[in-house]
Enzyme design. Structure first.
Site, mmCIF file in Angstrom:
data_model
loop_
_atom_site.group_PDB
_atom_site.id
_atom_site.type_symbol
_atom_site.label_atom_id
_atom_site.label_comp_id
_atom_site.label_asym_id
_atom_site.label_seq_id
_atom_site.Cartn_x
_atom_site.Cartn_y
_atom_site.Cartn_z
ATOM 1 N N LYS A 37 0.822 -1.197 0.000
ATOM 2 C CA LYS A 37 0.000 0.000 0.000
ATOM 3 C C LYS A 37 0.862 1.255 0.000
ATOM 4 O O LYS A 37 1.932 1.279 0.632
ATOM 5 C CB LYS A 37 -0.912 0.029 1.238
ATOM 6 C CG LYS A 37 -1.931 -1.094 1.301
ATOM 7 C CD LYS A 37 -2.734 -0.991 2.589
ATOM 8 C CE LYS A 37 -3.757 -2.107 2.702
ATOM 9 N NZ LYS A 37 -4.503 -2.023 3.987
ATOM 10 N N GLY A 40 3.641 2.994 2.828
ATOM 11 C CA GLY A 40 4.724 2.153 3.322
ATOM 12 C C GLY A 40 4.663 1.840 4.808
ATOM 13 O O GLY A 40 3.622 1.924 5.463
ATOM 14 N N CYS A 42 5.886 3.418 7.437
ATOM 15 C CA CYS A 42 5.554 4.523 8.349
ATOM 16 C C CYS A 42 4.054 4.618 8.573
ATOM 17 O O CYS A 42 3.591 4.701 9.712
ATOM 18 C CB CYS A 42 6.094 5.835 7.801
ATOM 19 S SG CYS A 42 5.665 7.263 8.827
ATOM 20 N N GLU A 211 18.235 -5.411 27.229
ATOM 21 C CA GLU A 211 19.075 -4.653 26.299
ATOM 22 C C GLU A 211 20.525 -5.098 26.447
ATOM 23 O O GLU A 211 21.054 -5.165 27.561
ATOM 24 C CB GLU A 211 18.942 -3.147 26.578
ATOM 25 C CG GLU A 211 19.964 -2.259 25.901
ATOM 26 C CD GLU A 211 19.969 -2.386 24.384
ATOM 27 O OE1 GLU A 211 21.080 -2.531 23.824
ATOM 28 O OE2 GLU A 211 18.890 -2.349 23.767
ATOM 29 N N SER A 277 12.695 -6.397 19.174
ATOM 30 C CA SER A 277 12.862 -5.008 18.751
ATOM 31 C C SER A 277 14.343 -4.652 18.755
ATOM 32 O O SER A 277 14.814 -3.870 19.578
ATOM 33 C CB SER A 277 12.074 -4.090 19.695
ATOM 34 O OG SER A 277 12.250 -2.746 19.365
ATOM 35 N N HIS A 453 4.503 33.444 28.051
ATOM 36 C CA HIS A 453 4.314 32.902 29.397
ATOM 37 C C HIS A 453 2.822 32.796 29.693
ATOM 38 O O HIS A 453 2.085 33.747 29.440
ATOM 39 C CB HIS A 453 4.966 33.818 30.431
ATOM 40 C CG HIS A 453 4.734 33.361 31.846
ATOM 41 N ND1 HIS A 453 5.394 32.287 32.392
ATOM 42 C CD2 HIS A 453 3.880 33.819 32.809
ATOM 43 C CE1 HIS A 453 4.982 32.117 33.639
ATOM 44 N NE2 HIS A 453 4.056 33.040 33.911
#
Length: 474
Positions: A37, A40, A42, A211, A277, A453
């Site tokens: 599609k 992509g 993203c 990790e 991941s 501010h």
């Protein structure tokens, strides 16, 4: 008979379709070859759907803690089916918008799998594209003057921990979950892993991160990494760094069970599911690169010059498939640079130090330029300043006071070298820092900028004053 084009783009993701629109605007007869599609990774499997889920998680947590604003709810719960439906609605709306833009630009779209051919009867040089059409139809040949490769990337695999879509997921499968697991083991503490950890923790999922590096977010400034570690731990996330996954021990008979090991201990972790991941790999296989002189580097990414031209002068490549900063906004800009170069226009190569990066976790992270460690390694004598959101009135009003802005400047010239942020709305605030970098602003010039501010942006002026040793509220 083969159709001829000025430019054919393999891949209709963020980089590809943006380049196509620019090319069409400049009078080039343009086509996109896309196997899936338009939009992509993203749009369909990355930036947009994940941020939609993150927003739902944020609203859930805000609702649970609304009493601090004097608002009470009798009961707050998550209907994950509705969360997913909202995500899909957003994706579909944006997808339709892209299709409209492509149609408006009179850009031809070939729905199929494109492969580059070498010199042939169609062209004396490599670059003819054979499009494998769905349904077993005969391949269609298109002959462009130029080719732009924008085929993107896919989640990186890990031997011994193969994605099965049930117990072991990549981000692709995780985005399509029908229900939230009670627990999730996330392997990898980079950007994608941290966003998922934040989201799932906010949805009340028990999250553990493993990790291999000595810190999570290893590419960020060390102080950002430490603050994120503190904030995720506060949410209940368990984090193991400097830790190896013993893949041979993986048992999926009743969920996930796997051993980990670091300098301090060896232990067994259990979870309902595992999210892999550990980065992304370029989509370079099966697109005909072997029929060209295009060179891949040691990591499998396509090599280009600073204008994204490959060893085949008529073939360009952009986005995740060339490595570097694998970000949607980078791919789009690379596509624009490549098209301008094809057209013979003067264009400025991208400077990595001018590209903002964002992490859409809670708290958010955003940065631009050199980290303090990178600047030191490059020989700069530094001045740094850090200012906390806890001293910013708008942050107190929002009820989000965790985090800070850190400025890194050259002591000799006062030049701005880097800005690093963690806290509320910093993925929006970073654009001001990006403009300051582009205009080569000094911290003094930042102090002279009048910020409204109360606003979160006041933190820039305060942090910049700190470089001069003139903090007002710190």
């Amino acid at each position: 008979m083969a159709k001829e084009y000025d430019l054919v783009i393999l891949g209709g993701g963020t980089g590809g379709y943006v380049a196509a629109i620019r090319a069409s605007q400049q009078g080039l007869k343009t086509a996109i070859v896309e196997r899936d599609k338009l939009g992509g990774t993203c749009l369909h499997r990355g930036c947009i759907p994940s941020k939609a889920l993150l927003r739902s998680a944020e609203v859930y947590q805000q609702s649970k803690n609304a009493q601090q604003f004097g608002v009470t709810f009798p009961d707050v719960s998550v209907d994950f089916t509705k969360v997913q439906n909202r995500k899909n609605t957003i994706v579909n709306q944006l997808h339709n918008g892209i299709k409209h833009l492509i149609k408006q630009g009179k850009i031809d779209v070939y729905q199929g799998y494109g492969r580059i051919l070498g010199p042939s009867i169609f062209s004396p040089t490599a670059g003819t594209v054979s499009v494998e059409l769905p349904g077993g139809e005969e391949n269609e040949m298109i002959v462009p003057k130029y080719v732009l490769l924008a085929t993107g990337s896919k989640p990186k695999a890990l031997n011994g921990v193969e994605v099965d879509g049930n117990y072991v997921l990549s981000s692709d499968e995780a985005l399509e979950m029908n229900e939230l697991p009670k627990s999730m083991l996330i392997v990898g503490g980079g950007v994608i892993g941290i966003e998922w950890a934040s989201m799932l923790a906010d949805f009340d999922v028990d999250v553990t991160i493993v990790e291999s590096d000595e810190k999570i977010l290893p590419l960020e400034d060390e102080e950002i990494s430490k603050e994120m570690t503190k904030m995720l731990t506060k949410k209940g996330v368990t984090i193991y760094t400097g830790t190896k996954l013993l893949t041979d021990s993986l048992d999926k008979s009743t969920g996930i069970q796997i051993d980990i090991e670091n300098k301090q201990e060896k232990r067994t972790l259990t979870a309902d599911k595992l999210l892999l991941s550990i980065g992304r790999s370029p989509n370079t296989v099966g697109i005909g690169l072997e029929n060209t002189d295009i060179v891949l580097n040691e990591h499998g990414f396509v090599e280009t010059n600073k204008y994204y031209q490959t060893k085949e002068s008529n073939i360009y490549a952009i986005g995740d498939m060339i490595g570097g900063m694998q970000l949607a906004h980078v791919a789009s800009k690379e596509g624009l640079v490549a098209v301008d170069h094809i057209l013979g226009k003067h264009t400025y190569p991208l400077d990595a130090n001018m590209i903002p990066t964002c992490i859409y976790s809670k708290p958010e992270v955003a940065s631009i330029g050199l980290t303090e460690k990178q600047a030191q390694q490059q020989g700069y004598q530094l001045k740094t300043s850090k200012f906390s959101f806890s001293a910013i009135g708008k942050a107190l009003i929002r009820g989000e006071t965790d985090g800070f802005v850190k400025i890194v400047a050259d002591k000799a010239t006062n030049d701005l070298l880097g800005v690093h942020m963690i806290g509320p709305q910093v993925t929006e605030l970073i654009s001001e820092a990006a403009l300051a970098k582009l205009l080569d602003a000094t911290p003094w010039e930042w102090t002279e900028t009048i910020h409204p501010h109360p606003s979160l942006s006041e933190i820039f002026g305060e942090a910049a004053l700190g470089i001069e040793g003139r903090k007002i509220h710190g």
